[in-house]
Design a protein around this motif. Structure first.
Motif: not given
Lengths: 856, 252
Positions: B62-63, B68-69, B88, B92, B95-96, B101, B120-121, B123-125, B166
């Protein structure tokens, strides 16, 4: 606004409050310092303006001119200027020094002619009109506790006391004291008791009054007009040059010079000349304050950086979650910086207000307690913009490293509860090399700066070296705490007594980061305070030693002809005598070359107990074959012939004129008597110059010879040392606050980290008290390590600081450690550590054994 | 072992794909190899459970799939886009914008209200959340009255519902759920699983859930079993009995 920053600010709460307080304190310091310097220099300007007292032009003596020479700014010259076109009045002012009494108390007086156009406002009463009236300055009236209606007595000159030449006619007439009635009080301050008289009043003085200046006021419109002042200045200079037959020379702010004696200045030039003299002082003051401000900012920056590290650590899970659901590193970093910006802005605004209030309070206190009337503190652009700006910049800069650390949290950390503490990272090479470089370079610069008496390398090196110690702290602080814990635990692995210290020792190894952060917070405070304390003590000890070297005796009272009983009564009544010894003297004739003079010979026993009590250094007494001779007693010469013996001459500035001191071995055959002797006196180290001045004036009524130079010098240092001690106390308070904030921060982080550890300890059978005791013992052991390191660093910095300020030739520096105050620092540090550990200890001791064992 | 159907794969590309993934940690005796050449496809619009005993590599899978990994070798795709080897910054953003998740615990930012957490996601862009969708989903999840509350004022089930909301509101390509019921009691756990089921059935989402709970996995359209970093079983429309038997087999 950044949603993360908003949430962060909401959750930071109490920890942010502590950091904000640190910002506020630092900014308050800077703002208050800027406001005080501004108020100080405006005060100087106003005093200088008062000096010119509304005159357009002033004719006075140049610096270094001879007041008894020719020409002087006297009435005759004033007459010539009076008729110049544009001149409304030209008033010659006289000035005199005399002994006298104010309200029955002996005083040294400065008496000046009151300028008719004075701008010094009356505080009470009226200006002098009759010859028997006088006004006093506000300070004088307050110090002597007198007011309108009281009497001033001015004594006739006594050459032995005042050292001033006396005009022949007054000496012949011996007019006796003159008396004046105080008609009013005017604003003003001066180091002397100061009175103003009318011209007729000046004529009545029993001492000679010296022409001091001619004050010129211009006609009508021209009064106060700079262009007219400059034009008339040239005319006046030309008239004076013609009258005295000397050349005119432009001298900048010193005005227009006429020959070597006189000068003509506009009011503005006088103010500027005074300000130029004073700017040096103001700059030194500003420099000292800037240095303290920098220290305050530096400490605040460390507290903020520390606080934000704690915040990052406590937010690891949230940060990881944010990263997982798509927050970019940049967003986390800017959120953190924004948080710092908001904190810095709020802290700075609070700090600016706090600083303003502090400056207001200081201004009032200066007037009330130190008789130093400052211009009212007024908000300045520099203080209210530069101070907060520096605070905000410093806060954001301090956030940079923690903000970077926030971005290194991996999103994986959000997925599972962290299990066993991961192995802590080793100290990186970058950190190690930077730390070694800073420490070695910094301390080398400090030592060199101290040895070579250069301030910049000493101060810069101290800051760099201390930063290096903080950077490297991870390497040696945890082992020190561990060693201390093991030492306390003692041998025997299974002993009950050693269980707690042993756990502390193990924790220091397991969590070196936390141990280092907590200890560093205290280390900063301890270093700061011990630097100041040891520095101040070393300065005092160095000055004392130097003073004892140069002036081994505080006071010598000779009473040839006076009644010894009167002198003793005055001395005993003053409360200023810690030891006294009556040395019998012999009246002899001493011959040096062609001259023969009468002298008083003393022969104190160097080994006698009372001599040692009264003198600050008995090694100043002569060996056999040598004579100590007071200055201006003999002609120049290497030898003196006394009662048939020839002795080597050693000048001794600390003896009263006409005194020769011999070794008892050389005094055989001289007839000593107490009447011809001297009383040697030692006064307390903290005697004030006011008290001493009064004592010497009182003694002067009975005796002829008083030497108190050393005590007066010491008294003049006393306020300086007191001020330093005051600063030390203030810093001690501030540092304790900073330390409590710092330890509180890291320890509350430890609560967060250690809930499981506490639960486990409780589960395996440790009592609540044991868990709480563990936290407190840990804090106390860290405080001990911080004390040891901080005192060592403080001793070095204190010595280097004082040594770099003093010039080697002037005062050799000794390192003095005031153990009583060091003990106070120790108690404060341990107390702060124990206090800061109380809440975390309580919180952790309440952990239920089961709670910590389940995840989250 | 059971049969695999490949019917839907011909029509649409898989929502998530793993190709020959390799991953190992540590060396010597402490070496672990959670992924040994694992290849697997996850279809869009379906609810897939990833099962396996501890250490089978299901979490590591899953990671890696969620960016994430990073794997040592092999490829991972979200839709048609390969995410292995991406820097990275782009990971990111993926993911967004493309992944939702739901974690076992600590799903929410404690200092934000439920509403702020849900939005939140965006608002993070990310894409601006659709107001109507937000209202519909929060209404459907019974959160309308709790939107102004902070996580500590919500029950465990309510917190997980906020996390589901979310994940749904940003309409991601795939929702990863990591033991979403691990911290909940039976009833609440069943409720959260029902929500994940509804996300697939009503909102046409793709859900990949890592779990070791047979009951939870039996609600999925498909269950894949991992053992020692490799595929050990693949069941369509699994029921609890077959799953338990399969699990017993791989752990033996």
């Amino acid at each position: 606004m950044n949603p993360i920053a908003t949430a962060n600010l909401r959750s930071g709460g109490r920890r942010l409050f502590a950091a904000g307080a640190a910002v506020a304190v630092a900014v308050a310091f800077v703002v208050a310092a800027l406001l005080m310097v501004d108020s100080f220099s405006r005060t100087m300007r106003v005093q200088a303006q008062a000096e010119t007292a509304g005159a357009d032009l002033v004719v006075s003596l140049q610096d270094g001119a001879d007041p008894a020479g020719d020409p002087v700014p006297d009435e005759a010259l004033a007459q010539r200027l009076q008729d110049q076109p544009g001149v409304a009045s030209a008033q010659a002012l006289r000035n005199a020094y005399a002994e006298g009494e104010l309200g029955g108390q002996p005083a040294m007086l400065r008496l000046s002619e009151h300028p008719g156009h004075s701008t010094s406002p009356l505080v009470s009463g009226a200006l002098p009109h009759a010859a028997g009236e006088a006004v006093l300055t506000e300070d004088t009236a307050r110090v002597y506790g007198i007011g309108p209606g009281d009497e001033i007595v001015v004594e006739a000159a006594d050459p032995a006391v005042t050292g001033q030449p006396v005009a022949p006619e007054t000496q012949q007439d011996d007019p006796g004291p003159a008396r004046y009635i105080v008609s009013g009080i005017v604003e003003g301050s001066s180091p002397y008791a100061r009175a103003y008289l009318t011209p007729a009043g000046m004529d009545r003085l029993p001492v000679e009054a010296w022409p001091e200046s001619i004050r010129i006021v211009l006609d009508g419109e021209a009064h106060g007009d700079p262009a007219a002042q400059t034009a008339v200045q040239q005319d006046v200079a030309a008239v004076l040059a013609a009258a005295t037959g000397q050349e005119i020379a432009a001298m900048g702010v010193q005005g227009t010079g006429i020959g070597e004696q006189l000068r003509v200045q506009t009011g503005e030039q006088i103010v500027e000349a005074r300000m130029q003299d004073l700017t040096g002082q103001a700059n030194v003051l500003a420099g000292v304050l800037a240095a303290f401000g920098a220290v305050a900012l530096f400490v605040a920056a460390l507290v903020i950086a520390n606080t934000f590290q704690v915040l990052v650590a406590s937010r690891t899970r949230t940060l990881a979650l944010l990263r997982a659901i798509g927050a970019a590193r940049r967003q986390l970093r800017s959120a953190m910086l924004l948080e710092g910006l908001v904190l810095g802005a709020l802290g700075s605004i609070a700090g600016a207000l706090l600083g303003y209030l502090a400056a207001l309070g200081l201004g009032l206190a200066a007037g009330r307690f130190w008789q130093f009337e400052l211009e009212p503190v007024a908000p300045t652009f520099a203080a209210f913009v530069a101070g907060p700006a520096v605070g905000v910049l410093m806060t954001v800069a301090a956030c940079l490293l923690p903000a970077h650390r926030a971005t290194t949290v991996t999103p994986m950390a959000a997925l599972r509860p962290a299990d066993v503490e991961p192995a802590r990272r080793r100290v990186s090479w970058l950190r190690l090399s930077a730390g070694v470089l800073l420490t070695a370079g910094g301390f080398a610069a400090t030592v060199l700066g101290g040895m070579r008496h250069e301030m910049l390398p000493a101060a810069g090196g101290a800051i760099a070296g201390f930063l290096g110690v903080l950077v490297l702290g991870r390497l040696f602080i945890p082992p020190m705490v561990r060693a201390l814990g093991l030492l306390l635990a003692g041998p025997g692995r299974f002993s009950r007594r050693g269980a707690l210290p042993r756990l502390v020792a193990q924790n220091a190894r397991q969590v070196p980061g936390r141990t280092t952060a907590t200890t560093s917070a205290l280390l900063i405070g301890v270093t700061l305070v011990s630097t100041m304390t040891i520095g101040a003590a070393s300065a005092q000890a160095s000055l004392e030693r130097e003073l004892a070297q140069r002036l081994p005796l505080d006071m010598a009272v000779g009473f040839a002809g006076a009644d010894a009983g009167d002198v003793s009564r005055v001395l005993d009544g003053s409360g200023l005598v810690t030891a006294e010894v009556l040395l019998p003297g012999a009246a002899e004739e001493a011959r040096s070359g062609e001259t023969q003079v009468p002298v008083t010979v003393l022969a104190p026993e160097p080994g006698a107990a009372e001599t040692a009590q009264v003198m600050r250094r008995t090694t100043a007494l002569p060996d056999p074959g040598t004579a100590l001779v007071a200055p201006a007693t003999l002609q120049e010469g290497d030898e003196v012939e006394l009662a048939g013996r020839v002795l080597d001459v050693e000048p001794a500035g600390w003896l009263p004129a006409g005194t020769i001191v011999l070794n008892p071995a050389d005094a055989a055959g001289l007839s000593f008597s107490e009447d011809a002797g001297q009383l040697w006196v030692r006064v307390p180290d903290d005697a004030g110059s006011g008290e001493l001045g009064r004592l010497t004036a009182q003694l002067g009524e009975h005796t002829e010879v008083v030497v108190a130079e050393a005590t007066l010098l010491r008294a003049s240092y006393a306020p300086l040392i007191d001020t330093v001690l005051l600063v030390v106390l203030a810093l001690l308070g501030a540092a304790v606050v900073v330390a409590v904030i710092g330890i509180g921060n890291t320890l509350s982080l430890s609560v967060f980290e250690r809930r499981r550890e506490a639960a486990l300890l409780r589960a395996v059978g440790m009592s609540r008290g044991g868990v709480g005791g563990l936290i407190t013992l840990e804090a106390v052991l860290m405080a001990v390590v911080a004390l040891v390191l901080g005192l060592a660093a403080g001793a070095l910095f204190g010595w280097a600081g004082i040594s770099s300020v003093f010039q080697a030739e002037a005062v050799p520096v000794v390192l003095a450690v005031p153990w009583d105050r060091v003990a106070m620092i120790g108690v404060a540090a341990l107390g702060a550590a124990a206090l800061a550990s109380l809440l975390p200890a309580r919180a952790l001791s309440r952990t239920s054994p089961a709670a910590g064992l389940s995840v989250d | 072992m059971t049969t695999t159907t490949t019917g839907s794969r011909a029509l649409t590309a898989p929502a998530v794909r793993a190709v020959a993934l390799e991953k190992s940690y540590g060396d010597g005796d402490a070496a672990v190899r959670p992924l040994r050449g694992l290849s697997i496809d996850f279809d869009a619009g379906r609810f897939t459970a990833v099962m396996g005993p501890s250490g089978s590599g299901k979490s590591t899978l899953m990671h890696v799939l969620a960016g994430l990994d990073a794997p040592d070798a092999g490829q991972a795709f979200i839709g048609r886009r390969e995410i292995t080897g991406l820097p990275e910054k782009q990971l990111t953003r993926i993911r967004r914008d493309h992944i939702g998740f739901i974690f076992q615990a600590y799903n929410l930012v404690p200092s934000m209200t439920a509403e702020e957490n849900i939005l939140l996601p965006g608002r993070l862009g990310g894409a601006r959340a659709d107001r109507g969708l937000f209202r519909e989903i929060t209404g459907r999840l019974g959160l309308s009255a709790r939107l102004g509350h902070r996580p500590f004022e919500l029950s465990g089930g309510q917190q997980q519902r906020v996390a589901v909301a979310r994940a749904l509101v940003s309409r991601p390509d795939v929702i990863f759920a990591d033991e979403p019921t691990g911290n909940l009691d039976q009833a609440t756990g069943a409720e959260v699983l029902g929500l994940l089921r509804a996300a697939v059935d009503e909102y046409d989402q793709t859900v990949i859930m890592v779990t070791h709970d047979v009951q939870a996995a039996s609600l999925a359209d498909r269950a894949v079993l991992l053992a020692d970093g490799a595929l050990a079983g693949d069941l369509q429309a699994p029921d609890a009995g077959r799953l338990a038997a399969a699990m017993l087999e791989v752990t033996r």
